[in-house]
Motif scaffolding. Structure first.
Motif, PDB file in Angstrom:
ATOM      1  N   ASP A  70      10.351  51.794  51.518  1.00 26.83           N
ATOM      2  CA  ASP A  70      11.321  50.753  51.858  1.00 26.83           C
ATOM      3  C   ASP A  70      12.396  51.244  52.818  1.00 26.83           C
ATOM      4  OD1 ASP A  70      14.047  51.134  49.927  1.00 26.83           O
ATOM      5  OD2 ASP A  70      12.233  52.076  49.176  1.00 26.83           O
ATOM      6  N   GLU A  71      12.743  52.552  52.754  1.00 27.43           N
ATOM      7  CA  GLU A  71      13.844  53.032  53.595  1.00 27.43           C
ATOM      8  C   GLU A  71      13.513  53.024  55.086  1.00 27.43           C
ATOM      9  OE1 GLU A  71      12.256  56.975  51.682  1.00 27.43           O
ATOM     10  OE2 GLU A  71      12.502  54.862  51.102  1.00 27.43           O
ATOM     11  N   VAL A  72      12.232  52.868  55.442  1.00 30.07           N
ATOM     12  CA  VAL A  72      11.879  52.724  56.859  1.00 30.07           C
ATOM     13  C   VAL A  72      12.651  51.568  57.480  1.00 30.07           C
ATOM     14  CG1 VAL A  72       9.993  52.112  58.436  1.00 30.07           C
ATOM     15  CG2 VAL A  72       9.591  53.735  56.588  1.00 30.07           C
ATOM     16  N   GLU A  73      12.956  50.565  56.664  1.00 28.60           N
ATOM     17  CA  GLU A  73      13.628  49.358  57.149  1.00 28.60           C
ATOM     18  C   GLU A  73      15.091  49.287  56.726  1.00 28.60           C
ATOM     19  OE1 GLU A  73      11.778  47.928  59.603  1.00 28.60           O
ATOM     20  OE2 GLU A  73      11.437  45.985  58.634  1.00 28.60           O
ATOM     21  N   HIS A  74      15.645  50.347  56.154  1.00 27.28           N
ATOM     22  CA  HIS A  74      17.076  50.335  55.853  1.00 27.28           C
ATOM     23  C   HIS A  74      17.859  50.220  57.163  1.00 27.28           C
ATOM     24  CE1 HIS A  74      16.977  52.293  51.572  1.00 27.28           C
ATOM     25  NE2 HIS A  74      16.095  51.317  51.715  1.00 27.28           N
ATOM     26  N   HIS A  75      18.920  49.454  57.138  1.00 25.66           N
ATOM     27  CA  HIS A  75      19.781  49.208  58.305  1.00 25.66           C
ATOM     28  C   HIS A  75      19.034  48.477  59.421  1.00 25.66           C
ATOM     29  CE1 HIS A  75      22.832  51.688  56.438  1.00 25.66           C
ATOM     30  NE2 HIS A  75      22.023  52.733  56.408  1.00 25.66           N
ATOM     31  N   ARG A  76      18.008  47.734  59.065  1.00 26.68           N
ATOM     32  CA  ARG A  76      17.273  46.945  60.063  1.00 26.68           C
ATOM     33  C   ARG A  76      18.181  45.860  60.613  1.00 26.68           C
ATOM     34  NH1 ARG A  76      11.927  44.567  60.448  1.00 26.68           N
ATOM     35  NH2 ARG A  76      11.863  43.511  62.461  1.00 26.68           N
ATOM     36  N   ARG A  77      18.196  45.726  61.920  1.00 25.22           N
ATOM     37  CA  ARG A  77      18.929  44.658  62.580  1.00 25.22           C
ATOM     38  C   ARG A  77      17.957  43.785  63.342  1.00 25.22           C
ATOM     39  NH1 ARG A  77      24.091  44.599  63.809  1.00 25.22           N
ATOM     40  NH2 ARG A  77      23.601  42.396  63.994  1.00 25.22           N
ATOM     41  N   VAL A  78      18.126  42.471  63.229  1.00 23.78           N
ATOM     42  CA  VAL A  78      17.352  41.526  64.009  1.00 23.78           C
ATOM     43  C   VAL A  78      18.331  40.604  64.724  1.00 23.78           C
ATOM     44  CG1 VAL A  78      15.220  41.605  62.676  1.00 23.78           C
ATOM     45  CG2 VAL A  78      17.063  40.114  61.926  1.00 23.78           C
ATOM     46  N   SER A  79      17.835  39.855  65.690  1.00 20.35           N
ATOM     47  CA  SER A  79      18.723  39.184  66.647  1.00 20.35           C
ATOM     48  C   SER A  79      19.669  38.170  66.013  1.00 20.35           C
ATOM     49  CB  SER A  79      17.891  38.500  67.736  1.00 20.35           C
ATOM     50  OG  SER A  79      16.987  37.571  67.174  1.00 20.35           O
ATOM     51  N   HIS A  80      19.269  37.528  64.934  1.00 21.22           N
ATOM     52  CA  HIS A  80      20.124  36.480  64.361  1.00 21.22           C
ATOM     53  C   HIS A  80      20.878  36.935  63.120  1.00 21.22           C
ATOM     54  CE1 HIS A  80      18.562  33.669  67.255  1.00 21.22           C
ATOM     55  NE2 HIS A  80      17.335  33.995  66.921  1.00 21.22           N
ATOM     56  N   ASP A  81      20.881  38.222  62.866  1.00 20.87           N
ATOM     57  CA  ASP A  81      21.640  38.792  61.748  1.00 20.87           C
ATOM     58  C   ASP A  81      23.076  39.035  62.234  1.00 20.87           C
ATOM     59  OD1 ASP A  81      22.779  40.325  59.761  1.00 20.87           O
ATOM     60  OD2 ASP A  81      21.191  41.826  59.695  1.00 20.87           O
ATOM     61  N   PRO A  82      24.070  38.329  61.671  1.00 23.01           N
ATOM     62  CA  PRO A  82      25.430  38.439  62.212  1.00 23.01           C
ATOM     63  C   PRO A  82      26.234  39.640  61.731  1.00 23.01           C
ATOM     64  CG  PRO A  82      25.397  36.841  60.431  1.00 23.01           C
ATOM     65  CD  PRO A  82      23.978  37.299  60.619  1.00 23.01           C
ATOM     66  N   LYS A  83      25.754  40.362  60.710  1.00 22.40           N
ATOM     67  CA  LYS A  83      26.589  41.440  60.194  1.00 22.40           C
ATOM     68  C   LYS A  83      26.562  42.639  61.144  1.00 22.40           C
ATOM     69  CE  LYS A  83      23.304  43.812  57.052  1.00 22.40           C
ATOM     70  NZ  LYS A  83      22.088  43.075  57.387  1.00 22.40           N
ATOM     71  N   PRO A  84      27.660  43.366  61.237  1.00 21.91           N
ATOM     72  CA  PRO A  84      27.705  44.520  62.149  1.00 21.91           C
ATOM     73  C   PRO A  84      26.807  45.639  61.660  1.00 21.91           C
ATOM     74  CG  PRO A  84      29.688  44.435  60.793  1.00 21.91           C
ATOM     75  CD  PRO A  84      28.932  43.173  60.517  1.00 21.91           C
ATOM     76  N   PRO A  85      26.410  46.538  62.548  1.00 26.48           N
ATOM     77  CA  PRO A  85      25.564  47.666  62.130  1.00 26.48           C
ATOM     78  C   PRO A  85      26.232  48.504  61.051  1.00 26.48           C
ATOM     79  CG  PRO A  85      25.688  47.506  64.528  1.00 26.48           C
ATOM     80  CD  PRO A  85      26.698  46.556  63.989  1.00 26.48           C
TER      81      PRO A  85
END
Length: 350
Positions: free
Chosen positions: A140-155
């Motif tokens: 699961d950690e492969v996708e930790h901190h995943r950002r996609v274009s419509h996700d409004p939260k900051p990195p």
């Protein structure tokens, strides 16, 4: 009849900058390249694509089309919403209650430890499960901190950098490994390959399914009741996934616009589609594996009632209840998607 020609010209002028044949330039095709080694590789098959295409339905009738709307192409994370539809089919058959824990019904498939056994189907559908583990060798950690274009939260950190997990329901994160674990759980519920169930329960009643394929990773197989079955991914992040035509995507969007009923037949249980559109308490831009536009942050010119299926590579299925419209566009440069939506919205308003 609204004139969509300006929107169509805009779409056809701004194709996503991916090669049409993934084998011709694999370094610039797909989204797996952003993963850290050894996870930055394809694990399932992919195929050549068409150009920009799309369909507009108005009040259930096709009002416009362009490109190759009958061509079955990969659709990436639009397939996530299809898992939400399959969960609805399972609910109608008495196979799941969204509020129940998955471990209580399906022990032994990865939900049994102290952290995961609190995860409900609803947590998985709204992407707040915080499921931890490895699904077919992908942690699961492969996708930790995943950002996609419509996700409004900051990195919050670097993608793939392990973070401390929170209790299920307390943190929203777009995570394809967890989606694949949801797909595995649904496979164990139905005890039949999900592509077969989806075709029979959804596509065939809508008059669709030509060219439809839903393919798993090369090594993602399980044995259930003595039968070897593929566990399919909810996207094409690492290959595989759903290939489907734009017209079939529009048919599915119309089903959602019609509250899960087609030709007098309820393909989804009462209230399921409305629940899919209910904002997640900690991520109000998201419902059940679908994107919402309640505050206009996703697309300012779309109605606030609009909601979307979205996939990498410029795939959008837009349901607009206000105008009774379903709009599908494929292989559009995502940077140009707002301009496309603005032009379609202008046409719908007349």
């Amino acid at each position: 009849m609204p004139d969509f020609s300006e929107a169509i010209v805009h779409a056809q002028s701004h194709e996503v900058p991916w090669p049409r044949d993934p084998s011709a330039d694999p370094a610039h095709w797909g989204v797996h390249h952003a993963d850290a080694p050894p996870f930055n590789v394809l694990r399932g098959p992919v195929h050549a694509r068409g150009g920009v295409s799309g369909v507009v339905f108005l009040r259930g009738e096709e009002a416009a089309s362009w490109g190759e709307p009958a061509r079955a192409d990969l659709t990436f994370s639009v397939a996530k919403t299809y898992l939400a539809l399959l969960a609805g089919v399972a609910h109608a058959r008495g196979l799941l209650d969204p509020a129940e824990t998955i471990a209580s019904r399906l022990p032994g498939i990865g939900f049994d430890d102290a952290h995961n056994r609190a995860i409900t189907w609803a947590h998985m559908l709204e992407q707040t499960s915080e499921w931890q583990g490895s699904c077919f060798g992908m942690p699961d950690e492969v996708e930790h901190h995943r950002r996609v274009s419509h996700d409004p939260k900051p990195p919050q950190g670097r993608k793939g950098e392990r973070r401390d997990l929170q209790a299920p329901g307390r943190y929203w994160e777009y995570n394809d490994v967890r989606i694949n674990q949801l797909s595995l759980a649904l496979l164990h519920l139905f005890r039949r390959p999900l592509p077969e169930v989806f075709r029979e329960a959804v596509l065939a009643p809508l008059g669709g399914g030509e060219g439809f394929r839903w393919v798993g990773y090369d090594d993602a197989w399980v044995e259930i009741d003595g039968q070897r079955m593929p566990s399919v991914p909810g996207g094409s992040h690492w290959g595989g996934g759903v290939s489907i035509s734009a017209r079939d995507q529009a048919r599915i969007g119309q089903l959602l616009l019609d509250d899960g009923v087609h030709a007098g037949q309820a393909l989804l249980p009462p209230g399921w589609v409305r629940r899919m559109q209910q904002p997640c308490a900690i991520a109000p831009f998201y419902g059940w594996l679908a994107w919402l536009n309640r505050d206009g942050a996703m697309f300012a010119d779309a109605t606030r009632e609009s909601w979307f299926m979205v996939g990498a590579g410029g795939h959008y299925v837009w349901m607009d209840p206000v105008h009774q419209a379903v709009v599908v566009v494929r292989w559009l440069d995502p940077a140009r998607a707002p301009g496309f939506v603005t032009r379609v919205a202008r046409a719908l308003r007349g």
